[in-house]
Design a protein around this motif. Structure first.
Motif, PDB file in Angstrom:
ATOM      1  N   GLY A 266    -124.144 -45.480 -18.666  1.00  0.00           N
ATOM      2  CA  GLY A 266    -122.471 -45.000 -18.357  1.00  0.00           C
ATOM      3  C   GLY A 266    -123.178 -43.582 -17.850  1.00  0.00           C
ATOM      4  O   GLY A 266    -122.019 -42.772 -17.715  1.00  0.00           O
ATOM      5  N   PHE A 267    -123.741 -42.514 -17.395  1.00  0.00           N
ATOM      6  CA  PHE A 267    -125.021 -41.643 -17.146  1.00  0.00           C
ATOM      7  C   PHE A 267    -124.769 -41.569 -15.726  1.00  0.00           C
ATOM      8  O   PHE A 267    -124.300 -40.558 -14.833  1.00  0.00           O
ATOM      9  CB  PHE A 267    -126.000 -41.465 -17.285  1.00  0.00           C
TER      10      PHE A 267
ATOM     11  N   CYS B 188    -129.986 -27.293 -26.652  1.00  0.00           N
ATOM     12  CA  CYS B 188    -129.487 -28.888 -26.605  1.00  0.00           C
ATOM     13  C   CYS B 188    -129.342 -29.250 -28.081  1.00  0.00           C
ATOM     14  O   CYS B 188    -129.589 -28.990 -28.723  1.00  0.00           O
ATOM     15  CB  CYS B 188    -131.317 -30.065 -26.642  1.00  0.00           C
ATOM     16  N   GLU B 189    -128.104 -29.548 -28.115  1.00  0.00           N
ATOM     17  CA  GLU B 189    -127.524 -29.889 -28.478  1.00  0.00           C
ATOM     18  C   GLU B 189    -127.412 -31.737 -29.504  1.00  0.00           C
ATOM     19  O   GLU B 189    -126.981 -32.465 -30.877  1.00  0.00           O
ATOM     20  CB  GLU B 189    -125.669 -29.083 -29.616  1.00  0.00           C
ATOM     21  N   LEU B 190    -127.073 -32.495 -28.659  1.00  0.00           N
ATOM     22  CA  LEU B 190    -126.892 -33.932 -28.304  1.00  0.00           C
ATOM     23  C   LEU B 190    -127.595 -34.540 -27.139  1.00  0.00           C
ATOM     24  O   LEU B 190    -127.962 -34.527 -26.304  1.00  0.00           O
ATOM     25  CB  LEU B 190    -125.265 -34.230 -27.711  1.00  0.00           C
ATOM     26  N   ALA B 191    -128.788 -35.467 -27.772  1.00  0.00           N
ATOM     27  CA  ALA B 191    -129.987 -36.404 -27.184  1.00  0.00           C
ATOM     28  C   ALA B 191    -129.494 -38.321 -27.174  1.00  0.00           C
ATOM     29  O   ALA B 191    -128.784 -38.229 -28.117  1.00  0.00           O
ATOM     30  CB  ALA B 191    -130.675 -36.079 -27.765  1.00  0.00           C
ATOM     31  N   VAL B 192    -129.777 -38.390 -26.342  1.00  0.00           N
ATOM     32  CA  VAL B 192    -129.710 -40.191 -26.910  1.00  0.00           C
ATOM     33  C   VAL B 192    -131.224 -40.505 -26.550  1.00  0.00           C
ATOM     34  O   VAL B 192    -132.217 -39.964 -25.839  1.00  0.00           O
ATOM     35  CB  VAL B 192    -129.108 -40.796 -25.516  1.00  0.00           C
ATOM     36  N   ALA B 193    -131.543 -41.285 -27.360  1.00  0.00           N
ATOM     37  CA  ALA B 193    -133.346 -42.274 -26.983  1.00  0.00           C
ATOM     38  C   ALA B 193    -132.855 -43.590 -27.225  1.00  0.00           C
ATOM     39  O   ALA B 193    -131.688 -43.860 -27.766  1.00  0.00           O
ATOM     40  CB  ALA B 193    -134.045 -41.689 -28.365  1.00  0.00           C
TER      41      ALA B 193
ATOM     42  N   THR C 281    -119.387 -39.456 -25.526  1.00  0.00           N
ATOM     43  CA  THR C 281    -119.510 -39.645 -24.523  1.00  0.00           C
ATOM     44  C   THR C 281    -120.816 -39.572 -23.466  1.00  0.00           C
ATOM     45  O   THR C 281    -121.223 -37.873 -23.707  1.00  0.00           O
ATOM     46  CB  THR C 281    -118.102 -39.185 -23.524  1.00  0.00           C
ATOM     47  N   PRO C 282    -120.844 -40.071 -22.522  1.00  0.00           N
ATOM     48  CA  PRO C 282    -122.318 -40.320 -21.545  1.00  0.00           C
ATOM     49  C   PRO C 282    -122.309 -38.895 -21.219  1.00  0.00           C
ATOM     50  O   PRO C 282    -123.065 -38.039 -21.239  1.00  0.00           O
ATOM     51  CB  PRO C 282    -121.743 -41.138 -20.898  1.00  0.00           C
ATOM     52  N   ASN C 283    -121.193 -37.845 -21.006  1.00  0.00           N
ATOM     53  CA  ASN C 283    -120.690 -36.861 -20.491  1.00  0.00           C
ATOM     54  C   ASN C 283    -121.218 -35.731 -21.528  1.00  0.00           C
ATOM     55  O   ASN C 283    -121.756 -34.596 -20.929  1.00  0.00           O
ATOM     56  CB  ASN C 283    -119.116 -36.161 -19.844  1.00  0.00           C
ATOM     57  N   ASP C 284    -121.023 -35.578 -22.802  1.00  0.00           N
ATOM     58  CA  ASP C 284    -121.587 -34.927 -24.022  1.00  0.00           C
ATOM     59  C   ASP C 284    -122.639 -34.917 -24.250  1.00  0.00           C
ATOM     60  O   ASP C 284    -123.690 -33.981 -24.601  1.00  0.00           O
ATOM     61  CB  ASP C 284    -121.037 -34.907 -25.220  1.00  0.00           C
ATOM     62  N   ILE C 285    -123.944 -35.551 -23.457  1.00  0.00           N
ATOM     63  CA  ILE C 285    -125.341 -35.834 -23.607  1.00  0.00           C
ATOM     64  C   ILE C 285    -125.979 -34.916 -22.758  1.00  0.00           C
ATOM     65  O   ILE C 285    -126.242 -34.450 -22.000  1.00  0.00           O
ATOM     66  CB  ILE C 285    -125.534 -37.199 -23.177  1.00  0.00           C
TER      67      ILE C 285
END
Lengths: 388, 140
Positions: free
Chosen positions: A295-296, A361-366, A270-274
């Motif tokens: 959704g951030f 930093c484990e999870l990222a969104v591009a 989910t966005p919260n995990d990013i």
């Protein structure tokens, strides 16, 4: 079938220059192709798939496969403006997951500062059906995004000060990037005092215009396993073309409202995990709306969210664009999608500048946005992980 | 100052719109199958996929959905800054990109009521072509 964990970004490369009067367009494509392949520990002979968009010269993929000396049984020249390279990555990941290819090369290059195409073009022939109804009104690229910004302000009370904070955060990151086109930290007041381009967007609400380019190499698990370089797994992808909505365009959101949920669902997060987000920043308003759409933050609250300092690395709630993004660092060929992926990969490899590296930093969104928010645009979202 | 007015080149698909413009009428396509008022003018309904459309004379009235004053722009338009770029929501539904003219750009707002004005336009060779659909404020 999902692409989750089937495809890996094994190599990335951002051209270090921002002004390239003496390199041809094909040479810049080659510079970045070879750079990304070297980063991965691969060579042109390993490539079996090639992707480029409207910025590739001549016959596009045919000209470039020939020029680079590749042997490809898979090519794709999807053109969605600045988001093209995320769409390419999505398609490459799907082709890898299907077992069709093992090593995909994606390149971007352009020379808008030294004789190349101006912002806003597709590289395609004319004759668009919408052209007789949209090309007569003096809509510059900033003018179109200004229409979206004005509507967002009208509906939600978003302010110029809040938009300016997006630029301020980007500039605090760019000061640590020796390649950034703009390296000076700016204040909210300096943004507001910069010349008005198209209300409410000031010059400093707009991205830079730079020569240069970038490339990425996406590989199968079997190839990733034999490379020594840290390959970044692609966990989820999603794209959506937001049309002009049958002539009822809603300027207050982008196609990220569809691309984001697809990517998050595929990744199972989910966005919260990013931990980190590379978000398309052609203009400050692009960032603000997209953060809501992904959704951030809640719809209509992007202004408050960015004004809280959330975007500032390394300790903000959601550090963004730690290379300085398109607003300060680089917007090669007027297309920002490639550099969004590259900085996300740096973060996940723990190779961003130490001043802006997000801890653990484990999870990222591009995320990429192409076309114009004022008319029709393509959003593409990718969730990446440090590991599977 | 008068804004640049480059005539559009009509084609067989959108010709009724431009023939209407020549007469000072806003003529729009409507889907025969689902009654949707189509924008931009074309002979396919983006709502239901039907290629059966009829053309009708619209009211030419609407309100401003969004607008911006452009102050800096390259090329020929730089001579007419500041000017107003806008989306007008027609009373028939479509939101159309346009300019607001005959106005003080500093006093144009979202929600203002507007009406169509057709402005003379010329093509590259200086010959007159179909007039351009712009709007002026009637009530702010």
């Amino acid at each position: 079938m999902s692409i989750k964990g089937k495809a890996f970004i094994a190599g990335v490369y951002e051209h270090p220059e921002r002004h390239l009067p003496d390199r041809t367009l094909p040479q810049i494509h080659a510079d970045v192709a070879l750079g990304a392949l070297a980063d991965a520990g691969l060579s042109t002979s390993d490539v079996d798939a090639y992707y480029s968009a409207g910025d590739a010269p001549g016959f596009g993929v045919l000209s470039m496969v020939d020029y680079l000396g590749l042997n490809c049984h898979y090519v794709n020249d999807t053109e969605t403006g600045g988001s093209s390279y995320l769409v390419h990555a999505q398609h490459a990941a799907a082709a890898i997951a299907a077992g069709h290819i093992d090593v995909a090369l994606i390149t971007l290059a352009g020379k808008p500062r030294t004789g190349g195409d101006a912002p806003g073009g597709s590289g395609r022939a004319g004759g668009a059906p919408e052209a007789p109804f949209e090309s007569q009104w003096g809509m510059s690229v900033p003018g179109g995004y200004a229409l979206a910004a004005q509507r967002h302000m009208y509906e939600f009370g978003t302010t110029s000060e809040q938009l300016a904070e997006v630029k301020v955060a980007a500039s605090t990151h760019a000061q640590h990037n020796p390649h950034a086109f703009l390296q000076d930290v700016v204040t909210v007041d300096e943004v507001l005092e910069s010349p008005m381009i198209s209300d409410p967007l000031h010059r400093l609400d707009c991205c830079v215009i730079t020569d240069g380019g970038g490339a990425m190499v996406i590989v199968s698990e079997s190839v990733a396993n034999r490379l020594t370089r840290h390959a970044i797994p692609i966990l989820g992808t999603g794209s959506f073309v937001k049309s002009s909505q049958s002539g009822r365009i809603d300027l207050s959101h982008t196609g990220a409202v569809r691309s984001g949920p697809l990517a998050f669902a595929e990744a199972g997060v989910t966005p919260n995990d990013i931990d980190y987000v590379s978000v398309y920043d052609s203009f400050t308003i692009t960032v603000l709306i997209t953060l809501e759409d992904l959704g951030f933050c809640e719809r209509g609250t992007g202004g408050q969210f960015v004004a809280s300092g959330a975007l500032r690395a390394p300790h903000g709630e959601l550090p963004f664009n730690t290379d300085g993004g398109g607003l300060c660092n680089n917007h090669p060929a007027n297309r920002g999608g490639m550099t969004k992926v590259i900085e996300a990969v740096r973060q996940l490899r723990n190779e961003a500048h130490t001043e802006v590296q997000v801890p653990d930093c484990e999870l990222a969104v591009a995320h990429g946005t192409g076309g114009s928010l004022a008319t029709r645009s393509a959003s593409s979202t990718m969730v990446l992980g440090r590991s599977l | 100052m008068k804004l640049p007015a480059k005539a559009a080149q009509p084609n067989s698909e959108n010709l009724p719109f431009f023939e209407g413009a020549e007469k000072g009428d806003l003529v729009l396509p409507r889907c025969d199958d689902c009654d949707f008022v189509i924008w931009f003018p074309r002979e396919i309904c983006p709502e239901c996929g039907s290629q059966k459309v009829s053309w009708f004379k619209a009211s030419g009235k609407g309100s401003i959905y969004s607008s911006t004053v452009t102050r800096r722009i390259p090329g020929g338009w730089s001579k007419v800054t500041p000017f107003v770029l806008a989306y007008v929501e027609l009373d028939e539904g479509p939101r159309v990109m346009t300019n607001i003219v005959e106005c003080d750009p500093e006093h144009v707002s979202i929600g203002d009521r507007v009406e169509a004005v057709f402005e003379e336009a010329t093509n590259r060779d200086g010959e007159s072509g179909p007039p351009l659909l712009r709007f002026r404020v009637t009530e702010s």
